[in-house]
Design a protein around this motif. Structure first.
Motif: not given
Length: 287
Positions: A212-217
Protein backbone atom coordinates in the motif's frame (compact mmCIF):
# COMPACT_ATOMS: atom_id res chain seq x y z
CA UNK A 1 -19.47 -25.96 21.18
CA UNK A 2 -22.37 -28.38 20.87
CA UNK A 3 -24.75 -25.44 20.32
CA UNK A 4 -22.56 -24.10 17.51
CA UNK A 5 -22.25 -27.54 15.96
CA UNK A 6 -26.04 -27.91 15.92
CA UNK A 7 -26.43 -24.44 14.38
CA UNK A 8 -23.92 -25.21 11.62
CA UNK A 9 -25.73 -28.44 10.84
CA UNK A 10 -28.95 -26.44 10.46
CA UNK A 11 -27.24 -23.82 8.26
CA UNK A 12 -25.76 -26.46 5.95
CA UNK A 13 -29.21 -27.86 5.27
CA UNK A 14 -30.19 -24.72 3.33
CA UNK A 15 -27.04 -22.61 2.93
CA UNK A 16 -23.55 -22.61 1.48
CA UNK A 17 -20.85 -22.07 4.10
CA UNK A 18 -17.93 -19.97 2.84
CA UNK A 19 -14.79 -19.73 4.96
CA UNK A 20 -11.86 -17.34 4.43
CA UNK A 21 -8.73 -19.13 5.57
CA UNK A 22 -6.58 -16.52 7.32
CA UNK A 23 -4.66 -18.69 9.78
CA UNK A 24 -3.62 -22.28 10.38
CA UNK A 25 -4.18 -21.78 14.08
CA UNK A 26 -4.88 -19.18 16.74
CA UNK A 27 -2.11 -16.58 17.15
CA UNK A 28 -2.10 -16.87 20.95
CA UNK A 29 -1.76 -20.63 20.87
CA UNK A 30 -4.17 -23.49 20.41
CA UNK A 31 -6.27 -25.05 23.14
CA UNK A 32 -8.41 -28.20 22.86
CA UNK A 33 -11.52 -26.04 22.36
CA UNK A 34 -9.89 -23.93 19.65
CA UNK A 35 -8.67 -27.08 17.89
CA UNK A 36 -12.26 -28.35 17.92
CA UNK A 37 -13.50 -24.98 16.65
CA UNK A 38 -11.07 -24.87 13.72
CA UNK A 39 -11.90 -28.43 12.67
CA UNK A 40 -15.63 -27.85 13.08
CA UNK A 41 -15.60 -24.84 10.74
CA UNK A 42 -13.24 -26.41 8.23
CA UNK A 43 -14.98 -29.76 7.85
CA UNK A 44 -18.33 -28.02 7.33
CA UNK A 45 -17.14 -25.38 4.87
CA UNK A 46 -18.39 -25.74 1.31
CA UNK A 47 -16.02 -23.13 -0.12
CA UNK A 48 -12.59 -22.10 1.16
CA UNK A 49 -11.29 -18.67 0.17
CA UNK A 50 -7.50 -18.68 0.36
CA UNK A 51 -5.18 -15.67 0.29
CA UNK A 52 -2.56 -17.50 -1.77
CA UNK A 53 -1.76 -20.64 -3.73
CA UNK A 54 0.21 -22.21 -0.87
CA UNK A 55 -2.87 -22.24 1.33
CA UNK A 56 -5.05 -23.55 -1.50
CA UNK A 57 -2.71 -26.44 -2.29
CA UNK A 58 -2.43 -27.36 1.38
CA UNK A 59 -6.12 -27.41 2.26
CA UNK A 60 -7.55 -28.87 -0.92
CA UNK A 61 -5.59 -32.01 -0.01
CA UNK A 62 -7.10 -32.04 3.48
CA UNK A 63 -10.66 -31.17 2.34
CA UNK A 64 -10.90 -32.41 -1.27
CA UNK A 65 -14.72 -32.32 -1.41
CA UNK A 66 -14.84 -28.57 -0.73
CA UNK A 67 -14.29 -25.95 -3.42
CA UNK A 68 -11.10 -23.90 -3.05
CA UNK A 69 -10.60 -20.39 -4.47
CA UNK A 70 -7.83 -17.81 -4.21
CA UNK A 71 -8.63 -14.16 -3.51
CA UNK A 72 -5.76 -11.91 -2.48
CA UNK A 73 -5.66 -9.73 0.62
CA UNK A 74 -6.65 -6.19 -0.37
CA UNK A 75 -4.43 -3.15 -0.07
CA UNK A 76 -5.25 -0.68 2.71
CA UNK A 77 -5.93 2.06 0.18
CA UNK A 78 -8.70 3.78 2.15
CA UNK A 79 -7.28 3.34 5.65
CA UNK A 80 -4.03 5.26 5.69
CA UNK A 81 -2.69 8.49 4.27
CA UNK A 82 0.64 8.32 2.47
CA UNK A 83 2.91 11.25 3.32
CA UNK A 84 6.06 12.39 1.50
CA UNK A 85 9.03 10.64 3.09
CA UNK A 86 10.87 13.92 3.74
CA UNK A 87 7.86 15.32 5.62
CA UNK A 88 7.37 12.12 7.66
CA UNK A 89 11.02 12.10 8.70
CA UNK A 90 10.92 15.75 9.64
CA UNK A 91 7.95 15.05 11.93
CA UNK A 92 9.74 12.09 13.52
CA UNK A 93 13.17 13.69 13.74
CA UNK A 94 14.84 11.16 11.41
CA UNK A 95 17.78 12.23 9.25
CA UNK A 96 16.98 12.07 5.53
CA UNK A 97 20.14 10.07 4.86
CA UNK A 98 19.28 7.32 7.36
CA UNK A 99 18.25 3.86 6.21
CA UNK A 100 14.94 3.20 7.94
CA UNK A 101 13.49 -0.27 8.58
CA UNK A 102 9.97 -0.62 9.96
CA UNK A 103 8.49 -3.71 11.63
CA UNK A 104 4.75 -2.94 11.54
CA UNK A 105 1.99 -4.56 13.54
CA UNK A 106 2.26 -6.16 16.95
CA UNK A 107 5.40 -8.02 18.01
CA UNK A 108 3.47 -10.99 19.37
CA UNK A 109 6.10 -12.90 21.32
CA UNK A 110 9.68 -12.93 22.54
CA UNK A 111 10.90 -14.93 19.52
CA UNK A 112 9.60 -12.32 17.06
CA UNK A 113 11.19 -9.56 19.14
CA UNK A 114 14.56 -11.28 19.16
CA UNK A 115 14.39 -11.94 15.43
CA UNK A 116 13.80 -8.25 14.66
CA UNK A 117 16.30 -6.82 17.16
CA UNK A 118 19.16 -9.25 16.50
CA UNK A 119 18.93 -8.94 12.71
CA UNK A 120 18.79 -5.13 12.94
CA UNK A 121 21.81 -5.01 15.25
CA UNK A 122 23.85 -7.28 12.96
CA UNK A 123 22.91 -5.40 9.81
CA UNK A 124 26.06 -3.41 8.99
CA UNK A 125 25.16 0.19 8.46
CA UNK A 126 25.88 3.09 10.78
CA UNK A 127 23.01 5.43 9.86
CA UNK A 128 20.21 2.91 10.44
CA UNK A 129 16.90 3.37 12.22
CA UNK A 130 14.45 0.72 13.42
CA UNK A 131 10.76 1.58 13.81
CA UNK A 132 8.36 -0.78 15.59
CA UNK A 133 4.72 0.26 15.80
CA UNK A 134 3.95 -2.06 18.75
CA UNK A 135 7.09 -3.47 20.28
CA UNK A 136 7.00 -6.05 23.09
CA UNK A 137 8.83 -4.48 26.03
CA UNK A 138 8.72 -7.38 28.47
CA UNK A 139 9.00 -11.13 28.67
CA UNK A 140 6.57 -13.50 30.32
CA UNK A 141 7.97 -14.99 33.47
CA UNK A 142 7.05 -15.94 36.98
CA UNK A 143 9.06 -17.23 39.92
CA UNK A 144 8.31 -18.26 43.51
CA UNK A 145 8.00 -15.25 45.79
CA UNK A 146 7.51 -12.66 43.02
CA UNK A 147 4.22 -11.42 44.49
CA UNK A 148 5.79 -10.84 47.93
CA UNK A 149 8.83 -9.20 46.35
CA UNK A 150 6.73 -6.72 44.33
CA UNK A 151 6.16 -4.58 47.42
CA UNK A 152 9.90 -3.86 47.52
CA UNK A 153 11.14 -4.43 43.97
CA UNK A 154 9.09 -5.27 40.86
CA UNK A 155 11.33 -7.30 38.56
CA UNK A 156 8.89 -6.99 35.65
CA UNK A 157 8.88 -3.19 35.79
CA UNK A 158 12.68 -3.20 36.04
CA UNK A 159 12.96 -5.29 32.84
CA UNK A 160 10.44 -3.09 31.00
CA UNK A 161 12.17 0.15 32.02
CA UNK A 162 15.62 -1.19 31.16
CA UNK A 163 14.45 -2.32 27.73
CA UNK A 164 12.89 1.07 26.95
CA UNK A 165 15.99 2.96 28.18
CA UNK A 166 18.19 0.85 25.88
CA UNK A 167 16.03 1.44 22.80
CA UNK A 168 15.54 5.16 22.36
CA UNK A 169 15.60 7.66 19.45
CA UNK A 170 17.19 8.44 17.12
CA UNK A 171 18.23 4.82 16.45
CA UNK A 172 15.04 3.19 17.77
CA UNK A 173 11.51 4.56 17.42
CA UNK A 174 9.30 2.15 19.34
CA UNK A 175 5.65 2.40 20.32
CA UNK A 176 4.34 0.02 22.96
CA UNK A 177 0.58 0.53 22.77
CA UNK A 178 -2.09 1.60 20.34
CA UNK A 179 -1.30 4.55 18.07
CA UNK A 180 -3.51 6.65 15.82
CA UNK A 181 -4.00 5.96 12.12
CA UNK A 182 -2.24 9.25 11.38
CA UNK A 183 0.82 8.37 13.48
CA UNK A 184 0.96 4.93 11.91
CA UNK A 185 0.78 6.49 8.43
CA UNK A 186 3.66 8.82 9.24
CA UNK A 187 5.79 5.96 10.57
CA UNK A 188 5.15 3.86 7.46
CA UNK A 189 5.79 6.81 5.16
CA UNK A 190 9.19 7.42 6.78
CA UNK A 191 10.49 3.90 6.11
CA UNK A 192 12.67 2.59 3.30
CA UNK A 193 11.86 -1.10 3.73
CA UNK A 194 9.30 -3.14 5.65
CA UNK A 195 10.50 -6.10 7.72
CA UNK A 196 7.61 -8.47 8.46
CA UNK A 197 8.01 -9.51 12.13
CA UNK A 198 6.64 -13.02 11.71
CA UNK A 199 8.40 -16.36 12.10
CA UNK A 200 5.70 -18.87 11.15
CA UNK A 201 2.38 -17.79 9.69
CA UNK A 202 0.01 -18.66 6.87
CA UNK A 203 -0.72 -15.03 5.97
CA UNK A 204 0.24 -11.55 7.04
CA UNK A 205 -1.71 -8.36 6.40
CA UNK A 206 1.62 -6.55 6.77
CA UNK A 207 2.61 -7.66 3.26
CA UNK A 208 -0.21 -5.78 1.46
CA UNK A 209 0.30 -3.01 4.01
CA UNK A 210 3.85 -2.57 2.71
CA UNK A 211 2.55 -2.72 -0.86
CA UNK A 212 0.00 0.00 0.00
CA UNK A 213 2.85 2.37 0.86
CA UNK A 214 4.86 1.20 -2.18
CA UNK A 215 7.63 -0.13 0.06
CA UNK A 216 10.15 -2.90 -0.43
CA UNK A 217 8.95 -5.77 1.77
CA UNK A 218 11.21 -8.40 3.35
CA UNK A 219 9.61 -11.46 4.97
CA UNK A 220 10.12 -15.05 6.07
CA UNK A 221 9.69 -17.96 3.67
CA UNK A 222 6.48 -19.17 5.27
CA UNK A 223 2.91 -19.79 4.13
CA UNK A 224 1.62 -17.53 1.37
CA UNK A 225 4.27 -14.89 2.07
CA UNK A 226 6.90 -16.71 0.03
CA UNK A 227 4.98 -16.65 -3.25
CA UNK A 228 3.73 -13.09 -2.70
CA UNK A 229 7.24 -11.71 -2.39
CA UNK A 230 9.01 -13.94 -4.91
CA UNK A 231 6.46 -13.11 -7.60
CA UNK A 232 7.52 -9.48 -7.30
CA UNK A 233 11.23 -10.18 -6.84
CA UNK A 234 11.44 -9.18 -3.17
CA UNK A 235 13.77 -10.81 -0.62
CA UNK A 236 12.73 -13.67 1.63
CA UNK A 237 14.63 -15.32 4.48
CA UNK A 238 14.87 -18.28 6.83
CA UNK A 239 13.27 -16.92 10.04
CA UNK A 240 15.44 -19.22 12.18
CA UNK A 241 18.69 -17.84 10.76
CA UNK A 242 19.80 -14.33 11.72
CA UNK A 243 22.41 -14.32 8.96
CA UNK A 244 19.66 -15.14 6.44
CA UNK A 245 17.53 -12.26 7.71
CA UNK A 246 20.47 -9.85 7.63
CA UNK A 247 21.21 -10.97 4.07
CA UNK A 248 17.60 -10.33 3.02
CA UNK A 249 17.70 -6.86 4.59
CA UNK A 250 20.88 -6.21 2.61
CA UNK A 251 19.10 -7.30 -0.59
CA UNK A 252 16.25 -4.95 0.30
CA UNK A 253 18.73 -2.11 0.80
CA UNK A 254 20.24 -2.84 -2.61
CA UNK A 255 16.82 -2.76 -4.28
CA UNK A 256 16.07 0.52 -2.53
CA UNK A 257 19.31 2.09 -3.78
CA UNK A 258 18.46 0.93 -7.30
CA UNK A 259 15.09 2.68 -7.11
CA UNK A 260 13.03 -0.52 -7.26
CA UNK A 261 9.29 0.01 -7.70
CA UNK A 262 6.54 -2.54 -7.20
CA UNK A 263 5.22 -3.77 -10.56
CA UNK A 264 1.71 -2.39 -11.06
CA UNK A 265 0.55 -5.41 -13.09
CA UNK A 266 1.20 -7.72 -10.14
CA UNK A 267 -0.06 -5.32 -7.47
CA UNK A 268 -3.34 -4.86 -9.35
CA UNK A 269 -4.81 -8.10 -7.97
CA UNK A 270 -4.45 -6.68 -4.44
CA UNK A 271 -6.46 -3.56 -5.24
CA UNK A 272 -9.79 -3.45 -3.34
CA UNK A 273 -11.89 -3.25 -6.52
CA UNK A 274 -10.23 -6.37 -7.95
CA UNK A 275 -10.65 -8.23 -4.66
CA UNK A 276 -14.33 -7.20 -4.48
CA UNK A 277 -14.92 -8.43 -8.04
CA UNK A 278 -13.32 -11.79 -7.26
CA UNK A 279 -15.44 -12.16 -4.11
CA UNK A 280 -18.62 -11.19 -5.99
CA UNK A 281 -17.93 -13.87 -8.57
CA UNK A 282 -17.50 -16.53 -5.88
CA UNK A 283 -20.69 -15.53 -4.08
CA UNK A 284 -22.70 -15.35 -7.32
CA UNK A 285 -21.75 -18.94 -8.18
CA UNK A 286 -21.93 -20.30 -4.64
CA UNK A 287 -25.62 -21.23 -4.63
Amino acid sequence: METLEAAIKEWKASSTIIYTKHDDERHKGMTPNFERLFKLIEKNSDIFIHLGQFSKRKYEKIYPTARHKVVYHPLYSHFFKIYPKVYAREVLGIDNNSFVIIAPGTIRNFQEREMVLKSFKKFRRRDKVLIATKMRNEIEFEFPGRTRLKGFFDVRNFIVNRFERNHTPPKYLFSYGKISFEKFSILMSAADIVLIPRIKTLNSGNVPLGFTFDKIVVAAETGNLTEQLKEIGLPTFDPFSISSIVGAIGEGEKLFKEGFKLPKKVIKKYEPKEVAKAMDEIFSKAF
